[in-house]
Design an enzyme around this catalytic site. Structure first.
Site, short mmCIF file in Angstrom:
data_model
loop_
_atom_site.label_atom_id
_atom_site.label_comp_id
_atom_site.label_asym_id
_atom_site.label_seq_id
_atom_site.Cartn_x
_atom_site.Cartn_y
_atom_site.Cartn_z
N ALA A 73 0.85 -1.19 0.00
CA ALA A 73 0.00 0.00 0.00
C ALA A 73 0.89 1.24 0.00
CB ALA A 73 -0.90 -0.01 1.23
N GLY A 118 0.54 -5.19 0.80
CA GLY A 118 -0.59 -5.33 -0.12
C GLY A 118 -0.19 -6.00 -1.43
N GLU A 121 -0.30 -9.59 -0.75
CA GLU A 121 -1.71 -9.96 -0.56
C GLU A 121 -2.44 -10.08 -1.90
OE1 GLU A 121 -1.98 -6.74 2.31
OE2 GLU A 121 -2.79 -8.14 3.77
N GLU A 141 4.22 -5.02 7.43
CA GLU A 141 3.40 -3.93 7.97
C GLU A 141 3.71 -3.58 9.42
OE1 GLU A 141 2.23 -6.45 6.16
OE2 GLU A 141 0.74 -5.76 4.72
N1 CAA Z 1 4.57 3.24 -0.57
C1 CAA Z 1 4.98 4.39 -1.09
N2 CAA Z 1 6.17 4.55 -1.71
C2 CAA Z 1 6.97 3.49 -1.79
C3 CAA Z 1 6.61 2.24 -1.25
C4 CAA Z 1 5.33 2.13 -0.62
N3 CAA Z 1 4.87 0.99 -0.12
N4 CAA Z 1 7.61 1.37 -1.47
C5 CAA Z 1 8.56 2.04 -2.12
N5 CAA Z 1 8.20 3.32 -2.32
C6 CAA Z 1 8.93 4.39 -2.99
C7 CAA Z 1 10.05 4.92 -2.12
O1 CAA Z 1 9.56 5.89 -1.20
C8 CAA Z 1 10.97 5.49 -3.15
O2 CAA Z 1 10.47 6.74 -3.57
P1 CAA Z 1 11.48 7.99 -3.77
O3 CAA Z 1 12.38 7.56 -4.90
O4 CAA Z 1 10.58 9.13 -4.12
O5 CAA Z 1 12.22 8.14 -2.47
C9 CAA Z 1 10.83 4.54 -4.34
O6 CAA Z 1 9.61 3.86 -4.13
C10 CAA Z 1 11.93 3.50 -4.40
O7 CAA Z 1 11.97 2.85 -3.15
P2 CAA Z 1 13.32 2.73 -2.25
O8 CAA Z 1 14.23 3.86 -2.54
O9 CAA Z 1 12.91 2.49 -0.85
O10 CAA Z 1 13.93 1.40 -2.91
P3 CAA Z 1 14.91 0.37 -2.19
O11 CAA Z 1 15.37 -0.54 -3.29
O12 CAA Z 1 15.93 1.04 -1.38
O13 CAA Z 1 13.97 -0.46 -1.19
C11 CAA Z 1 12.00 -1.67 -0.53
C12 CAA Z 1 12.95 -1.29 -1.68
C13 CAA Z 1 12.73 -2.60 0.46
C14 CAA Z 1 10.83 -2.46 -1.15
C15 CAA Z 1 11.51 -0.41 0.19
O14 CAA Z 1 11.03 0.50 -0.76
C16 CAA Z 1 10.40 -0.64 1.18
O15 CAA Z 1 10.64 -1.14 2.27
N6 CAA Z 1 9.13 -0.29 0.82
C17 CAA Z 1 8.00 -0.37 1.72
C18 CAA Z 1 7.55 -1.81 1.91
C19 CAA Z 1 6.39 -1.87 2.87
O16 CAA Z 1 6.50 -1.52 4.04
N7 CAA Z 1 5.23 -2.34 2.36
C20 CAA Z 1 4.02 -2.47 3.17
C21 CAA Z 1 3.17 -1.25 3.00
S1 CAA Z 1 1.78 -1.25 4.07
C22 CAA Z 1 0.65 -2.29 3.38
O17 CAA Z 1 0.86 -2.83 2.30
C23 CAA Z 1 -0.63 -2.52 4.15
C24 CAA Z 1 -1.52 -3.55 3.59
O18 CAA Z 1 -1.50 -4.69 3.99
C25 CAA Z 1 -2.48 -3.21 2.58
#
Ligand code: CAA
Length: 267
Positions: A73, A118, A121, A141
């Protein structure tokens, strides 16, 4: 309505029908295909279109770019969500996963990179999951103060067992394709460049079979898993009986006995 649906209908996803397969591609690669409310709404429209289009027999669902299927998400969008907004969003996401799971047509998730939160999921709601060698899965999460909200607490234990599901959900660990395959989260690991071709090959096999038999098999498995074995067997028997009323059953059995390939019509 479905005939009018094309990629230009959408801002965040790609939509294309080639032959009997619809291709739905998450298309926000700069943010690793993060799922905001518009994406979820567009996916609902797209999957409904595949359900209504009788020419579409199956779906390949993937992410644009080489890094992500979907990294979950959209965290920037959820930052200021009130509980009411959060509940609305989780319900939208849950409704989408239920739609995909019960589409009545096989959906293959071609997981080409991160499938987190998500994203994992959505992949779990698909009929079959293929992982590229570089795919990564997880429900991280709890690391950001929330919990899975698009069905992860329900579908992950059903796929990999309660203990493994809870370990993944509570640690927030991200696992690679090998581990995902080992625990049964994905069906196959495929070389990165061959992901779509492998999905197409599987669907070619499935699409050669009787559409009602395929549809009812998915329904029997999905509905049966949520009930007792006895009730599941009743569901199976009812759907088996419905198959007996189809033209395709006549055609399939006659073709077998006549030693020829069947020509299924989907009725
Ligand atoms: N939401 C919004 N933006 C996201 C994102 C997310 N879930 N995942 C990545 N991005 C964005 C980053 O903010 C970044 O944007 P900028 O270039 O503007 O800074 C871009 O995508 C690239 O990401 P990273 O620089 O972080 O890339 P990385 O290779 O260093 O890391 C990653 C990759 C490990 C996947 C890392 O991006 C990360 O941890 N993302 C979040 C993962 C997460 O927590 N997902 C769960 C979300 S909550 C959810 O999904 C609830 C549900 O059950 C519905």
């Amino acid at each position: 309505m479905s005939a009018a649906i094309t990629t230009s209908t959408f801002a965040n996803i790609l939509y294309e029908v080639k032959g009997a397969i619809a291709y739905i591609t998450l298309n926000r690669p700069k943010v690793l295909n993060a799922l905001n409310k518009s994406v979820i709404t567009e996916l609902k429209t797209a999957f409904e279109a595949t359900r209504e289009d009788s020419a579409v027999r199956s779906v390949i669902f993937t992410g644009a770019g080489d890094k992500a299927f979907a990294a979950g998400a959209d965290i920037s969008e959820m930052l200021n969500d009130t509980p009411i907004e959060a509940e609305e969003k989780t319900r939208l996401g849950q409704a989408l996963t239920t739609l995909i799971e019960n589409l009545g047509k096989p959906v293959i998730a071609a997981v080409n990179g991160y499938a987190l939160g998500g994203g994992c999921e959505l992949a779990m709601s698909c009929t079959i999951r293929l992982a590229s060698e570089t795919a990564k899965f997880g429900q991280p999460e709890v690391k950001i103060g929330i919990m899975p909200g698009y069905g992860g607490t329900q579908r992950l234990p059903r796929l990999v067992g309660k203990g493994r599901a809870l370990q993944l959900i509570l640690t927030g660990d991200v696992i690679g394709a090998d581990e995902a395959y080992r625990i049964g989260l994905v069906n196959e690991i495929v070389p990165s460049g061959s992901l779509i071709a492998r999905a197409e090959a599987i669907l070619k096999q499935i699409n050669a079979n009787a559409p009602q038999g395929v549809k009812f098999s998915i329904e029997a498995v999905n509905k049966g898993l949520d009930t007792s074995v006895d009730e599941g067997l009743l569901i199976e028997a009812s759907l088996f009986a419905l198959c007996a009323a189809t033209e395709d059953k006549k055609e399939g059995t006659a073709a077998f006995l006549g030693k020829r390939a069947p020509q299924f019509q989907g009725r």
